[in-house]
Design an enzyme around this catalytic site. Structure first.
Site, PDB file in Angstrom:
ATOM      1  N   THR A 125      -6.285   1.833  -4.275  1.00  0.00           N
ATOM      2  CA  THR A 125      -5.096   2.598  -3.871  1.00  0.00           C
ATOM      3  C   THR A 125      -4.295   3.079  -5.079  1.00  0.00           C
ATOM      4  OG1 THR A 125      -2.932   2.360  -2.805  1.00  0.00           O
ATOM      5  CG2 THR A 125      -3.922   0.341  -3.609  1.00  0.00           C
ATOM      6  N   ASP A 126      -3.536   4.149  -4.879  1.00  0.00           N
ATOM      7  CA  ASP A 126      -2.654   4.631  -5.962  1.00  0.00           C
ATOM      8  C   ASP A 126      -1.519   3.650  -6.237  1.00  0.00           C
ATOM      9  OD1 ASP A 126      -1.049   5.049  -3.699  1.00  0.00           O
ATOM     10  OD2 ASP A 126      -0.580   7.137  -4.155  1.00  0.00           O
ATOM     11  N   GLU A 127      -1.282   2.712  -5.297  1.00  0.00           N
ATOM     12  CA  GLU A 127      -0.156   1.794  -5.474  1.00  0.00           C
ATOM     13  C   GLU A 127      -0.361   0.844  -6.651  1.00  0.00           C
ATOM     14  OE1 GLU A 127       1.695   0.000  -2.144  1.00  0.00           O
ATOM     15  OE2 GLU A 127       1.556   1.803  -0.939  1.00  0.00           O
ATOM     16  N   TYR A 149       0.857  -6.775  -2.013  1.00  0.00           N
ATOM     17  CA  TYR A 149      -0.290  -5.953  -1.603  1.00  0.00           C
ATOM     18  C   TYR A 149      -0.892  -5.228  -2.810  1.00  0.00           C
ATOM     19  CZ  TYR A 149      -2.687  -1.677  -0.169  1.00  0.00           C
ATOM     20  OH  TYR A 149      -3.596  -0.653  -0.070  1.00  0.00           O
ATOM     21  N   LYS A 153      -4.571  -5.638  -4.843  1.00  0.00           N
ATOM     22  CA  LYS A 153      -5.547  -4.546  -4.994  1.00  0.00           C
ATOM     23  C   LYS A 153      -5.837  -4.313  -6.493  1.00  0.00           C
ATOM     24  CE  LYS A 153      -6.981  -2.182  -2.062  1.00  0.00           C
ATOM     25  NZ  LYS A 153      -8.165  -2.309  -1.167  1.00  0.00           N
TER      26      LYS A 153
HETATM   27  P1  NAD Z   1      -6.321  -0.904   7.942  1.00  0.00           P
HETATM   28  O1  NAD Z   1      -5.360  -2.031   7.829  1.00  0.00           O
HETATM   29  O2  NAD Z   1      -6.110   0.125   8.980  1.00  0.00           O
HETATM   30  O3  NAD Z   1      -7.803  -1.486   8.127  1.00  0.00           O
HETATM   31  C1  NAD Z   1      -8.279  -2.603   7.448  1.00  0.00           C
HETATM   32  C2  NAD Z   1      -9.498  -3.138   8.188  1.00  0.00           C
HETATM   33  O4  NAD Z   1     -10.000  -4.258   7.446  1.00  0.00           O
HETATM   34  C3  NAD Z   1      -9.199  -3.635   9.609  1.00  0.00           C
HETATM   35  O5  NAD Z   1     -10.167  -3.158  10.497  1.00  0.00           O
HETATM   36  C4  NAD Z   1      -9.273  -5.150   9.479  1.00  0.00           C
HETATM   37  O6  NAD Z   1      -9.697  -5.798  10.675  1.00  0.00           O
HETATM   38  C5  NAD Z   1     -10.299  -5.301   8.367  1.00  0.00           C
HETATM   39  N1  NAD Z   1     -10.190  -6.597   7.658  1.00  0.00           N
HETATM   40  C6  NAD Z   1      -9.058  -7.186   7.198  1.00  0.00           C
HETATM   41  N2  NAD Z   1      -9.364  -8.361   6.640  1.00  0.00           N
HETATM   42  C7  NAD Z   1     -10.700  -8.513   6.737  1.00  0.00           C
HETATM   43  C8  NAD Z   1     -11.612  -9.524   6.331  1.00  0.00           C
HETATM   44  N3  NAD Z   1     -11.194 -10.641   5.709  1.00  0.00           N
HETATM   45  N4  NAD Z   1     -12.931  -9.342   6.578  1.00  0.00           N
HETATM   46  C9  NAD Z   1     -13.373  -8.234   7.211  1.00  0.00           C
HETATM   47  N5  NAD Z   1     -12.556  -7.262   7.630  1.00  0.00           N
HETATM   48  C10 NAD Z   1     -11.235  -7.392   7.393  1.00  0.00           C
HETATM   49  O7  NAD Z   1      -6.362  -0.261   6.494  1.00  0.00           O
HETATM   50  P2  NAD Z   1      -6.623   1.263   6.053  1.00  0.00           P
HETATM   51  O8  NAD Z   1      -5.321   1.957   5.997  1.00  0.00           O
HETATM   52  O9  NAD Z   1      -7.743   1.818   6.834  1.00  0.00           O
HETATM   53  O10 NAD Z   1      -7.096   1.014   4.557  1.00  0.00           O
HETATM   54  C11 NAD Z   1      -8.476   0.826   4.242  1.00  0.00           C
HETATM   55  C12 NAD Z   1      -8.616   0.610   2.755  1.00  0.00           C
HETATM   56  O11 NAD Z   1      -8.068   1.723   2.059  1.00  0.00           O
HETATM   57  C13 NAD Z   1      -7.850  -0.612   2.242  1.00  0.00           C
HETATM   58  O12 NAD Z   1      -8.626  -1.235   1.260  1.00  0.00           O
HETATM   59  C14 NAD Z   1      -6.576  -0.038   1.637  1.00  0.00           C
HETATM   60  O13 NAD Z   1      -6.115  -0.848   0.584  1.00  0.00           O
HETATM   61  C15 NAD Z   1      -7.079   1.299   1.132  1.00  0.00           C
HETATM   62  N6  NAD Z   1      -6.083   2.394   1.066  1.00  0.00           N
HETATM   63  C16 NAD Z   1      -5.364   2.751   2.175  1.00  0.00           C
HETATM   64  C17 NAD Z   1      -4.497   3.843   2.098  1.00  0.00           C
HETATM   65  C18 NAD Z   1      -3.705   4.317   3.293  1.00  0.00           C
HETATM   66  O14 NAD Z   1      -2.885   5.227   3.133  1.00  0.00           O
HETATM   67  N7  NAD Z   1      -3.905   3.784   4.472  1.00  0.00           N
HETATM   68  C19 NAD Z   1      -4.354   4.541   0.891  1.00  0.00           C
HETATM   69  C20 NAD Z   1      -5.092   4.117  -0.222  1.00  0.00           C
HETATM   70  C21 NAD Z   1      -5.966   3.058  -0.115  1.00  0.00           C
HETATM   71  O1  DAU Z   2      -0.168   4.871  -1.384  1.00  0.00           O
HETATM   72  C1  DAU Z   2      -1.245   4.299  -0.703  1.00  0.00           C
HETATM   73  C2  DAU Z   2      -0.731   3.197   0.195  1.00  0.00           C
HETATM   74  O2  DAU Z   2      -0.011   3.839   1.242  1.00  0.00           O
HETATM   75  C3  DAU Z   2      -1.821   2.306   0.766  1.00  0.00           C
HETATM   76  O3  DAU Z   2      -2.453   1.629  -0.280  1.00  0.00           O
HETATM   77  C4  DAU Z   2      -1.236   1.307   1.774  1.00  0.00           C
HETATM   78  O4  DAU Z   2      -2.283   0.568   2.376  1.00  0.00           O
HETATM   79  C5  DAU Z   2      -0.494   2.084   2.839  1.00  0.00           C
HETATM   80  O5  DAU Z   2       0.115   1.181   3.739  1.00  0.00           O
HETATM   81  C6  DAU Z   2       0.560   2.990   2.200  1.00  0.00           C
HETATM   82  O6  DAU Z   2       1.652   2.221   1.620  1.00  0.00           O
HETATM   83  P1  DAU Z   2       3.169   2.717   1.733  1.00  0.00           P
HETATM   84  O7  DAU Z   2       4.046   1.561   1.508  1.00  0.00           O
HETATM   85  O8  DAU Z   2       3.396   3.941   0.934  1.00  0.00           O
HETATM   86  O9  DAU Z   2       3.131   3.163   3.282  1.00  0.00           O
HETATM   87  P2  DAU Z   2       4.080   2.848   4.544  1.00  0.00           P
HETATM   88  O10 DAU Z   2       3.495   3.623   5.670  1.00  0.00           O
HETATM   89  O11 DAU Z   2       4.330   1.409   4.741  1.00  0.00           O
HETATM   90  O12 DAU Z   2       5.442   3.542   4.099  1.00  0.00           O
HETATM   91  C7  DAU Z   2       5.509   4.884   3.652  1.00  0.00           C
HETATM   92  C8  DAU Z   2       6.923   5.134   3.156  1.00  0.00           C
HETATM   93  O13 DAU Z   2       7.817   5.099   4.271  1.00  0.00           O
HETATM   94  C9  DAU Z   2       7.437   4.086   2.193  1.00  0.00           C
HETATM   95  O14 DAU Z   2       8.272   4.706   1.239  1.00  0.00           O
HETATM   96  C10 DAU Z   2       8.258   3.155   3.065  1.00  0.00           C
HETATM   97  C11 DAU Z   2       8.806   4.086   4.104  1.00  0.00           C
HETATM   98  N1  DAU Z   2       9.049   3.492   5.439  1.00  0.00           N
HETATM   99  C12 DAU Z   2       8.023   2.860   6.042  1.00  0.00           C
HETATM  100  C13 DAU Z   2       8.150   2.303   7.288  1.00  0.00           C
HETATM  101  C14 DAU Z   2       7.006   1.569   7.953  1.00  0.00           C
HETATM  102  C15 DAU Z   2      10.272   3.653   6.087  1.00  0.00           C
HETATM  103  O15 DAU Z   2      11.222   4.262   5.530  1.00  0.00           O
HETATM  104  N2  DAU Z   2      10.417   3.117   7.334  1.00  0.00           N
HETATM  105  C16 DAU Z   2       9.413   2.438   7.960  1.00  0.00           C
HETATM  106  O16 DAU Z   2       9.628   1.947   9.099  1.00  0.00           O
END
Ligand code: NAD
Ligand code: DAU
Length: 340
Positions: A125-127, A149, A153
């Site tokens: 992730t970019d985080e 988190y 990562k």
């Molecule tokens: P998500 O939370 O929607 O999905 C995660 C999945 O992993 C779920 O299906 C969960 O059941 C499974 N999981 C959790 N723990 C597990 C374990 N111990 N064994 C097997 N499966 C397990 O997450 P997402 O948003 O789809 O993110 C997927 C990947 O992409 C993650 O690695 C996250 O860090 C990365 N990522 C997400 C975002 C985003 O914006 N959502 C951005 C950048 C990177």
């Molecule tokens: O940047 C990539 C990441 O983006 C992924 O690695 C993470 O898995 C994914 O959860 C996401 O993280 P963020 O913290 O950026 O996403 P989130 O959806 O939790 O929040 C987005 C922004 O909105 C953040 O600045 C917090 C804000 N927020 C979020 C929630 C849930 C609010 O203001 N109110 C809210 O209720």
């Protein structure tokens, strides 16, 4: 080619599987997922009968289970999406994040090494870079994670690179920005705002709401991951940014306007501790080396997303009532693995 996908029942994993199964009908794809609260087999409904796709409920932190999976399936490639992914949960309960996001990756790397996997793709992730006031992060920028988190990562990225340098394991890492699109669990910002607005509930804005995220439509990320799986240079990291920076408050207003809901639903609440102010990625490396760039504009991705959630009210409702949990009983297999 035999491809093991972990965490395929979550948001990005399920979008990726839908994309991948269709694009490569000759690949054999096995999805393993622990089915945590974020794992939803309903995200993959319709694929159960696909001959090139299978699902096994398993936990990446369980070395015995993983060895069985690798021994029986013998993957050529592994794409690791499995993670605890919600920043707020990592602040209140970090343990599961350390276990799955770091130790679980270690278990997968050991199996990949032992069973001769020819490509291991870690979805990061970019985080991991932390916040940036001006400019954009490059792949060689210093890592400076702010939450448990993102720290878990970043630690995993270090471990993945160590297996490349020490053992020559063929690894590649992607670091994408904030994804949005169908099947995202409504604890994350965009689906949460949509859900609350649809139901006339207050929308919690953390702090001043001027934090900036770089939004990428999930399908663009799937195309990038596919390219990295096929052509990414081993031992390399690729940023995958949407190049669509938006302040949170702007997005909320756009959603309310689209749904015809009043701005009065907005409620400023206490800020998230350690809240990163802005994320921004340089994508020049993936553009230059693999010819990838995002092709879905924010406007078009936003419209598709709004349409999807409006049309799939039942899916949203099931995530709230927990009804999605009963879906799996019909479809999952354990490959003889012990249930967790
Ligand atoms: P998500 O939370 O929607 O999905 C995660 C999945 O992993 C779920 O299906 C969960 O059941 C499974 N999981 C959790 N723990 C597990 C374990 N111990 N064994 C097997 N499966 C397990 O997450 P997402 O948003 O789809 O993110 C997927 C990947 O992409 C993650 O690695 C996250 O860090 C990365 N990522 C997400 C975002 C985003 O914006 N959502 C951005 C950048 C990177
Ligand atoms: O940047 C990539 C990441 O983006 C992924 O690695 C993470 O898995 C994914 O959860 C996401 O993280 P963020 O913290 O950026 O996403 P989130 O959806 O939790 O929040 C987005 C922004 O909105 C953040 O600045 C917090 C804000 N927020 C979020 C929630 C849930 C609010 O203001 N109110 C809210 O209720």
């Amino acid at each position: 080619m035999r491809v093991l996908i972990t965490g395929g029942c979550g948001f990005i994993g399920s979008n990726f599987i839908r994309f991948f199964v269709k694009k490569y009908p000759r690949h054999e794809i096995l999805n393993i997922d622990k089915l945590t609260y974020a794992g939803n087999l309903e995200n993959l409904s319709g694929l159960e009968k696909n001959r090139n796709y299978g699902f096994v409920k398993a936990d990446i932190t369980n070395a015995t289970q993983m060895r069985k999976v690798f021994k029986r399936f013998r993957p050529d490639a592994v794409i690791n999406f499995a993670a605890e992914s919600h920043v707020d949960r990592s602040i209140t309960s970090p343990d599961a994040f350390l276990k799955t996001n770091f130790l679980g990756v270690g278990v997968l790397l050991n199996c990949a090494l032992h069973y001769g996997v020819t490509r291991f793709v870690q979805i990061s992730t970019d985080e991991v870079y932390g916040s940036i006031a001006r400019g954009k992060f490059r792949e060689d920028s210093v890592l400076n994670p702010s939450s448990p988190y993102s720290a878990s990562k970043a630690a995993a990225d270090g471990l993945v690179m160590a297996y490349y340098r020490t053992y020559g394991l063929p690894v590649v890492i992607t670091r994408s920005s904030n994804n949005y699109g169908p099947y995202q669990f409504p604890e994350k910002f965009i689906p949460l705002v949509i859900f609350n607005a649809m139901n006339g509930k207050k929308i919690p804005v953390y702090g001043d709401g001027l934090q900036v995220r770089d939004w990428i439509y999930v399908e663009d990320n799937c195309r990038a991951i596919d390219l990295v799986v096929r052509k990414g240079k081993l031992g390399e990291i690729y940023n995958v940014g949407g190049q669509h920076e938006r302040a949170n408050i702007e997005i909320i207003k756009q959603i309310l306007k689209t749904l015809g809901k009043p701005l009065a639903l907005i409620e400023h609440v206490k800020d998230r501790p350690g809240h990163d102010r802005r994320y921004a990625l340089s994508i020049s490396k993936i553009k230059r080396q693999l010819g990838w760039q995002p092709c879905v504009s924010f406007q078009s991705g936003f419209e598709k997303t709004m349409r999807w959630y409006r049309k799939n009210g039942e899916w949203l409702k099931n995530t709230q009532t927990g009804a999605y949990r009963s879906f799996y009983r019909k479809y999952y297999s354990t490959l003889g693995l012990t249930e967790t």
